[in-house]
Scaffold this active site. Structure first.
Site, PDB file in Angstrom:
ATOM      1  N   GLN A  36       0.702  -1.104   0.064  1.00  0.00           N
ATOM      2  CA  GLN A  36      -0.111  -0.002  -0.132  1.00  0.00           C
ATOM      3  C   GLN A  36       0.997   1.212   0.022  1.00  0.00           C
ATOM      4  O   GLN A  36       0.327   2.213  -0.732  1.00  0.00           O
ATOM      5  CB  GLN A  36      -0.880  -0.030   1.106  1.00  0.00           C
ATOM      6  CG  GLN A  36      -1.679   1.248   1.370  1.00  0.00           C
ATOM      7  CD  GLN A  36      -2.710   1.616   0.222  1.00  0.00           C
ATOM      8  OE1 GLN A  36      -3.258   0.588  -0.419  1.00  0.00           O
ATOM      9  NE2 GLN A  36      -3.153   2.930  -0.004  1.00  0.00           N
ATOM     10  N   GLU A  37       1.936   1.104   0.845  1.00  0.00           N
ATOM     11  CA  GLU A  37       2.624   2.525   0.916  1.00  0.00           C
ATOM     12  C   GLU A  37       3.441   2.550  -0.455  1.00  0.00           C
ATOM     13  O   GLU A  37       3.822   3.770  -1.082  1.00  0.00           O
ATOM     14  CB  GLU A  37       3.782   2.110   2.099  1.00  0.00           C
ATOM     15  CG  GLU A  37       3.025   2.357   3.389  1.00  0.00           C
ATOM     16  CD  GLU A  37       2.881   3.627   3.804  1.00  0.00           C
ATOM     17  OE1 GLU A  37       3.178   4.699   2.902  1.00  0.00           O
ATOM     18  OE2 GLU A  37       2.124   3.863   4.607  1.00  0.00           O
ATOM     19  N   SER A  38       4.182   1.670  -1.076  1.00  0.00           N
ATOM     20  CA  SER A  38       5.375   1.856  -2.172  1.00  0.00           C
ATOM     21  C   SER A  38       5.008   0.880  -3.455  1.00  0.00           C
ATOM     22  O   SER A  38       5.807   0.994  -4.259  1.00  0.00           O
ATOM     23  CB  SER A  38       6.420   1.654  -1.594  1.00  0.00           C
ATOM     24  OG  SER A  38       6.929   0.541  -1.291  1.00  0.00           O
ATOM     25  N   TYR A  55      -7.192   3.501   2.798  1.00  0.00           N
ATOM     26  CA  TYR A  55      -5.848   2.899   3.018  1.00  0.00           C
ATOM     27  C   TYR A  55      -5.857   1.542   3.963  1.00  0.00           C
ATOM     28  O   TYR A  55      -5.449   0.528   3.365  1.00  0.00           O
ATOM     29  CB  TYR A  55      -5.166   3.802   3.948  1.00  0.00           C
ATOM     30  CG  TYR A  55      -3.488   3.606   4.344  1.00  0.00           C
ATOM     31  CD1 TYR A  55      -2.620   3.746   3.740  1.00  0.00           C
ATOM     32  CD2 TYR A  55      -3.517   3.154   5.557  1.00  0.00           C
ATOM     33  CE1 TYR A  55      -1.274   3.445   4.282  1.00  0.00           C
ATOM     34  CE2 TYR A  55      -2.215   2.832   6.046  1.00  0.00           C
ATOM     35  CZ  TYR A  55      -1.095   3.176   5.498  1.00  0.00           C
ATOM     36  OH  TYR A  55       0.151   2.630   5.778  1.00  0.00           O
TER      37      TYR A  55
END
Length: 485
Positions: free
Chosen positions: A314-316, A441
């Site tokens: 999810q972040e990168s 998120y």
């Protein structure tokens, strides 16, 4: 004299009825016991036969779960007995166990079939719509006649075969294959791998599994909806059947059944087809490079490595050199301040970033109120990882202002987007936040985590359909239903 006696007895009778109403909550009537129900009470447990599938019963992260498991667990609680589960059988084996008395209840995505011998069925629990699914590489079947000539499969005894048999009455050349030795997810995977052109499953089953199989498409509804029911032995009295029917009716009347159906089968499709396909491709190509680092961070932090991997995606998208316009960097997208807090000297080093992200998530989780229990505690920690603890606390406050539970993720999730509205953020300590973002998120991370759990569980517990050279014709337990020409 008689009138006087009746006038005297009436208040006593009214008082007795009132007392019974207090002893039996919600206006329920206790079932009259017969031999079968008395046996359940005497042995102090109810024996339920089910199937090990995502829509019935399986071992989840926090123990047994599944739609029908939740129902039979509540039913056992209402009877005040323990619950014993046998989940090894097929549909045919479940019904056989009911017929011969080994099972008190069969709860296994059973469709109402009045012709089935030796069983009584409860009132309907939910509606199940048979649906054609197909491999995206073939010409999409849009109508029943498009099924002619395709390799199609269904589960024997599931009710989906009834829809095909009804169709065969008007399309006598139709043929398909049936098995009772595979499960719905096996059929969907065979369609995914191109081993089948199409299959007939229930719409709610496909909805639950579709994100794990991006090469499978939904086609069209086939026939009339079926009724999901429980099966009970026919020759053992009706008291247990009456108790089950009263239980189902009460859940429906109070809205609890609709809530449970929505929880398992009514959630949003968080990832569209392209997103799911991309994630699975990255899980195959990128994740193996960092899997050991995620597992080491999990051992150090106590988190599930697949949850950390889902967070990293999810972040990168598992890119170790990712950089945002605001200056957060690395696979876990740490700020300079956070990196310093958790001892990360190089944010672009994937092992350091993963370890640092896990440590920081643990710090956030540890600062949440102890009243928050799992799994809500994890979801709130993830939200705070994204939006900050201060804004999460503010959302909890807003949830409380609205009469909700500040320790319940569902209530806090509803409150977070209100941090974007001046009417609400002006009333809390940390002010404005893009509160809709942490909702999406957490939602995405949960779905990535579900997919990774499915893949991991498949690798560890289930046979690998793709390893067979030609499963359709070398040992796969299908029987062909011939055309009626």
């Amino acid at each position: 004299m008689l009138d006087a006696l009746l006038r005297y007895m009436r208040p006593a009778a009214t008082a007795l009825v009132a007392l019974l109403a207090l002893l039996i909550p919600d206006g329920r009537t206790l079932p009259i016991r017969d031999a079968a129900l008395s046996e359940v009470f005497s042995r102090d447990f109810i024996q339920v036969f089910t199937r090990n599938t995502p829509s019935t019963y399986y071992e989840g992260r926090h123990g047994p779960t599944g739609f029908e498991y939740e129902l039979v667990r509540q039913f056992a609680e209402e009877l005040n007995v323990s619950l014993s589960i046998d989940s090894q059988g097929s549909i045919g084996e479940v019904l056989s166990a009911v017929r011969d008395g080994r099972a008190d209840v069969g709860a296994a995505t059973l469709a109402l079939d009045p012709a089935e011998p030796g069983v009584n069925y409860t009132r309907p629990i939910m509606s199940m719509q048979p649906m054609v699914i197909y491999h995206h590489g073939i010409t999409p079947p849009k109508a029943p006649e498009d099924l002619l000539g395709l390799d199609i499969a269904a589960l024997r005894g599931s009710g989906t075969g009834h829809a095909l048999r009804d169709l065969q009455a008007s399309l006598p050349e139709l043929t398909w294959q049936e098995t009772d030795e595979l499960e719905v997810t096996d059929l969907i995977e065979m369609v995914e791998n191109g081993e089948l052109d199409a299959a007939v499953v229930y719409a709610h089953q496909f909805k639950l599994n579709r994100l794990f199989f991006p090469d499978v498409e939904s086609g069209f509804p086939l026939g009339d909806p079926q009724s999901l029911v429980w099966a009970l032995p026919k020759n053992s009295g009706v008291a247990l059947l009456q108790a089950a029917n009263q239980f189902i009716a009460r859940l429906r009347e109070h809205g609890d059944l609709a809530d449970l159906i929505a929880r398992y089968f009514g959630h949003d499709n968080y990832l569209e087809y392209v997103g799911a396909s991309l994630f699975i491709r990255h899980a195959q190509n990128r994740l193996p490079r960092y899997e050991d680092a995620f597992k080491q961070a999990a051992r150090d932090s106590g988190f599930d490595w697949k949850l950390l991997a889902a967070l990293g995606y999810q972040e990168s998208h598992w890119k170790p050199r990712a950089t945002s316009p605001t200056g957060v960097r690395g696979l876990m997208m740490l700020t300079n301040a956070t990196a310093a807090e958790v001892g990360v000297s190089n944010r672009l080093d994937p092992e350091q970033s993963i370890e640092g992200g896990a440590i920081y998530l643990g710090h956030v989780k540890g600062r949440l109120q102890e009243e928050i229990t799992e799994p809500d505690r994890t979801w709130m920690a993830l939200a705070a990882y994204n939006v900050g603890l201060g804004h999460l606390y503010d959302a909890q406050k807003i949830a409380e202002m609205q009469g909700g539970d500040p320790y319940n993720w569902i209530d806090v999730r509803k409150a977070l987007p209100l941090l974007q509205k001046q009417k609400w953020y002006s009333k809390v300590h940390h002010g404005y936040a893009r509160g809709g973002e942490p909702v999406i998120y957490v939602r995405n991370i949960r779905r990535y985590y579900e997919i990774l759990n499915y893949v991991d569980r498949s690798q560890r517990q289930f046979h690998q359909l793709g390893e067979r050279d030609d499963p359709m014709f070398q040992g796969t337990p299908f029987n062909t239903v011939p055309p009626v020409l």
